[in-house]
Design a protein around this motif. Sequence first.
Motif, PDB file in Angstrom:
ATOM      1  N   GLU A 110      -6.876   4.426  -4.883  1.00 63.32           N
ATOM      2  CA  GLU A 110      -7.481   3.951  -5.686  1.00 63.32           C
ATOM      3  C   GLU A 110      -6.489   3.488  -6.118  1.00 63.32           C
ATOM      4  O   GLU A 110      -6.778   1.709  -7.330  1.00 63.32           O
ATOM      5  CB  GLU A 110      -8.416   3.904  -6.841  1.00 63.32           C
ATOM      6  N   ILE A 111      -5.342   3.876  -6.839  1.00 60.34           N
ATOM      7  CA  ILE A 111      -4.213   2.597  -7.189  1.00 60.34           C
ATOM      8  C   ILE A 111      -3.291   2.668  -6.424  1.00 60.34           C
ATOM      9  O   ILE A 111      -1.570   2.084  -7.249  1.00 60.34           O
ATOM     10  CB  ILE A 111      -3.265   3.898  -8.343  1.00 60.34           C
ATOM     11  N   ALA A 112      -3.303   2.243  -5.279  1.00 51.93           N
ATOM     12  CA  ALA A 112      -2.550   2.372  -3.959  1.00 51.93           C
ATOM     13  C   ALA A 112      -1.306   0.770  -4.165  1.00 51.93           C
ATOM     14  O   ALA A 112      -0.396   1.172  -4.423  1.00 51.93           O
ATOM     15  CB  ALA A 112      -2.357   2.632  -2.628  1.00 51.93           C
ATOM     16  N   ASP A 113      -2.718   0.180  -4.301  1.00 51.66           N
ATOM     17  CA  ASP A 113      -2.075  -1.409  -4.715  1.00 51.66           C
ATOM     18  C   ASP A 113      -1.233  -1.706  -5.506  1.00 51.66           C
ATOM     19  O   ASP A 113      -0.333  -2.448  -6.356  1.00 51.66           O
ATOM     20  CB  ASP A 113      -3.111  -3.032  -4.748  1.00 51.66           C
ATOM     21  N   GLU A 114      -1.181  -0.717  -6.706  1.00 57.44           N
ATOM     22  CA  GLU A 114      -0.729  -0.771  -8.556  1.00 57.44           C
ATOM     23  C   GLU A 114       0.359  -0.289  -7.536  1.00 57.44           C
ATOM     24  O   GLU A 114       2.198  -0.300  -8.764  1.00 57.44           O
ATOM     25  CB  GLU A 114      -0.995  -0.213  -9.313  1.00 57.44           C
ATOM     26  N   VAL A 115       0.525   0.822  -7.533  1.00 60.48           N
ATOM     27  CA  VAL A 115       1.202   2.448  -7.173  1.00 60.48           C
ATOM     28  C   VAL A 115       2.724   1.566  -6.430  1.00 60.48           C
ATOM     29  O   VAL A 115       3.790   1.164  -6.602  1.00 60.48           O
ATOM     30  CB  VAL A 115       1.235   3.427  -7.138  1.00 60.48           C
ATOM     31  N   LEU A 116       2.134   1.526  -5.107  1.00 61.12           N
ATOM     32  CA  LEU A 116       3.035   1.413  -3.596  1.00 61.12           C
ATOM     33  C   LEU A 116       4.115   0.267  -3.989  1.00 61.12           C
ATOM     34  O   LEU A 116       5.633   0.196  -3.703  1.00 61.12           O
ATOM     35  CB  LEU A 116       2.142   1.129  -2.371  1.00 61.12           C
ATOM     36  N   PRO A 117       3.804  -0.913  -4.884  1.00 60.05           N
ATOM     37  CA  PRO A 117       5.047  -1.843  -5.081  1.00 60.05           C
ATOM     38  C   PRO A 117       6.028  -1.405  -5.520  1.00 60.05           C
ATOM     39  O   PRO A 117       7.106  -2.326  -5.770  1.00 60.05           O
ATOM     40  CB  PRO A 117       3.823  -3.802  -5.457  1.00 60.05           C
ATOM     41  N   ARG A 118       5.917  -0.783  -6.619  1.00 63.75           N
ATOM     42  CA  ARG A 118       6.157  -0.482  -8.108  1.00 63.75           C
ATOM     43  C   ARG A 118       7.699   1.161  -7.140  1.00 63.75           C
ATOM     44  O   ARG A 118       9.094   0.653  -7.283  1.00 63.75           O
ATOM     45  CB  ARG A 118       6.096  -0.135  -9.389  1.00 63.75           C
ATOM     46  N   LYS A 122      -2.467   5.470 -13.383  1.00 58.21           N
ATOM     47  CA  LYS A 122      -3.519   6.964 -13.204  1.00 58.21           C
ATOM     48  C   LYS A 122      -3.889   6.744 -14.629  1.00 58.21           C
ATOM     49  O   LYS A 122      -5.267   7.062 -15.114  1.00 58.21           O
ATOM     50  CB  LYS A 122      -3.214   8.103 -12.834  1.00 58.21           C
ATOM     51  N   LEU A 123      -2.882   6.181 -16.072  1.00 61.00           N
ATOM     52  CA  LEU A 123      -3.520   6.736 -17.374  1.00 61.00           C
ATOM     53  C   LEU A 123      -4.150   5.582 -17.680  1.00 61.00           C
ATOM     54  O   LEU A 123      -5.862   5.034 -18.685  1.00 61.00           O
ATOM     55  CB  LEU A 123      -2.772   6.602 -18.417  1.00 61.00           C
ATOM     56  N   ARG A 124      -4.715   4.186 -17.340  1.00 60.84           N
ATOM     57  CA  ARG A 124      -5.475   3.194 -17.213  1.00 60.84           C
ATOM     58  C   ARG A 124      -6.149   2.974 -16.236  1.00 60.84           C
ATOM     59  O   ARG A 124      -7.721   2.607 -17.397  1.00 60.84           O
ATOM     60  CB  ARG A 124      -4.673   2.271 -16.782  1.00 60.84           C
ATOM     61  N   ARG A 125      -6.957   4.353 -15.752  1.00 55.14           N
ATOM     62  CA  ARG A 125      -8.140   4.713 -15.120  1.00 55.14           C
ATOM     63  C   ARG A 125      -8.538   6.113 -16.401  1.00 55.14           C
ATOM     64  O   ARG A 125      -9.830   5.920 -15.609  1.00 55.14           O
ATOM     65  CB  ARG A 125      -7.905   4.763 -14.034  1.00 55.14           C
ATOM     66  N   LEU A 126      -7.978   6.410 -16.484  1.00 57.83           N
ATOM     67  CA  LEU A 126      -8.373   8.325 -17.261  1.00 57.83           C
ATOM     68  C   LEU A 126      -9.509   8.217 -18.019  1.00 57.83           C
ATOM     69  O   LEU A 126     -10.418   8.902 -17.639  1.00 57.83           O
ATOM     70  CB  LEU A 126      -7.336   8.629 -18.318  1.00 57.83           C
TER      71      LEU A 126
END
Length: 401
Positions: free
Chosen positions: A14-22, A242-246
Amino acid sequence: MNVPFLDLPAQQAEIADEVLPRWRQLFETAAFIGGPEVASFEDEYADYIGVGHCVGVGNGTDAIEIALRAAGIVPGDEVILPANTFIATAEAVSRVGAVPVLVDVDDEHLLIDPAAVDAAITRRTRAIVPVHLFGQTAPVEGLYPIAQRHDLVIIEDAAQSQGATSPFGRAGALGTIAATSFYPGKNLGAAGDGGAVLTDDGGLADFARSVSAHGSRTRYVHDRIGFNSRLDAIQAVELRAKLRRLDKWNDLRREAAHRYAELLADISGVRLPTVRAGNSDVWHLYVIRVEQRDRVLAELSADGIGAAIHYPTPVHLTAAYADLGYKTGAFPVAESAATHILSLPMFPHLAEDQQLRVADALRHAVNGDQQDRPAAVVHDRPNTMSHHSSQVPALSKVAVP
Ligand SMILES: *Cc1c(COP(=O)(O)O)cnc(C)c1O
């Protein structure tokens, strides 16, 4: 269909697109320690919990130790904590040289029992560490008058309760200072180890940050003996996403808990968990109590259901803490719980058909009629959430400590 205890790959997807580029950016710039991602996460998490300061550290156990030191706990002090907790709570107390004084828990919710705390106070008691275990806040309303009467500090272990609320605020904002863990299996988990110290008190936050950085606030100026315990940028990137989705993920856990309550209500001999009045539980774990627990657990495991025990041995009966001198029978509620508790699969992406499967397997295991069960039964279930019904990810290798 097997049901894992925890499905971390679903969170990663669920978070891959946000996390991987960073992460790629961090890889290229090699800015791993400190930096803007860590500072931003600390600000965002402090805001979320409702405290003035968040100090990111290396893991939850360090966070408790640092919080104790910041709160002024020194060798020889007594610190009261529940017998029913993960051993890290006691270890942190031991590591500062203080004495862990264990007390029993309340049979209703298995959280620290304020009456037991009151009875355990001596001239050396300096602090109480309530543990917000399984996802809901401990009865702080019963601890506040005791702490006030005896001039004690309340230091929260909020490792299992990210987002949980009580009428007094969120877990992590209910005492003088708090510690939390971002172990991958927690409600807010990192991509490795991580933790944080939370407090409204700027002086305590400053002290905590110094302890976590070799006793230093200015490079190479060491005011005290500290150690090295840092939250790194790789973890901060993961935690921000993940905090954005907590809140959403905690809502999904609540829905799953409601569904379990319906599905399991008619299984006799199964005692369901309860939520304390005024609490909003974030269901880090869904802990039922059942007779013949070891047999039930073995049958669930053989049936492909990822169940677990949190925790099989209360702290006072571990070999590590034999020297404290507590005997079997010292804390009857915690000891009885340890032989009956069973944690069922619980995670945000737990699907309805997975829960039907857990309920079915539990019913058969509890009734002891596993062998009579027609093999086709589970396949007749409607596939209410198809993305999980055909292919269930392998059991996560990361267990909940
Ligand atoms: C996970 C946990 C800890 C320790 O956190 P780590 O990050 O694993 O060191 C402490 N207390 C409780 C109640 C926990 O669940």
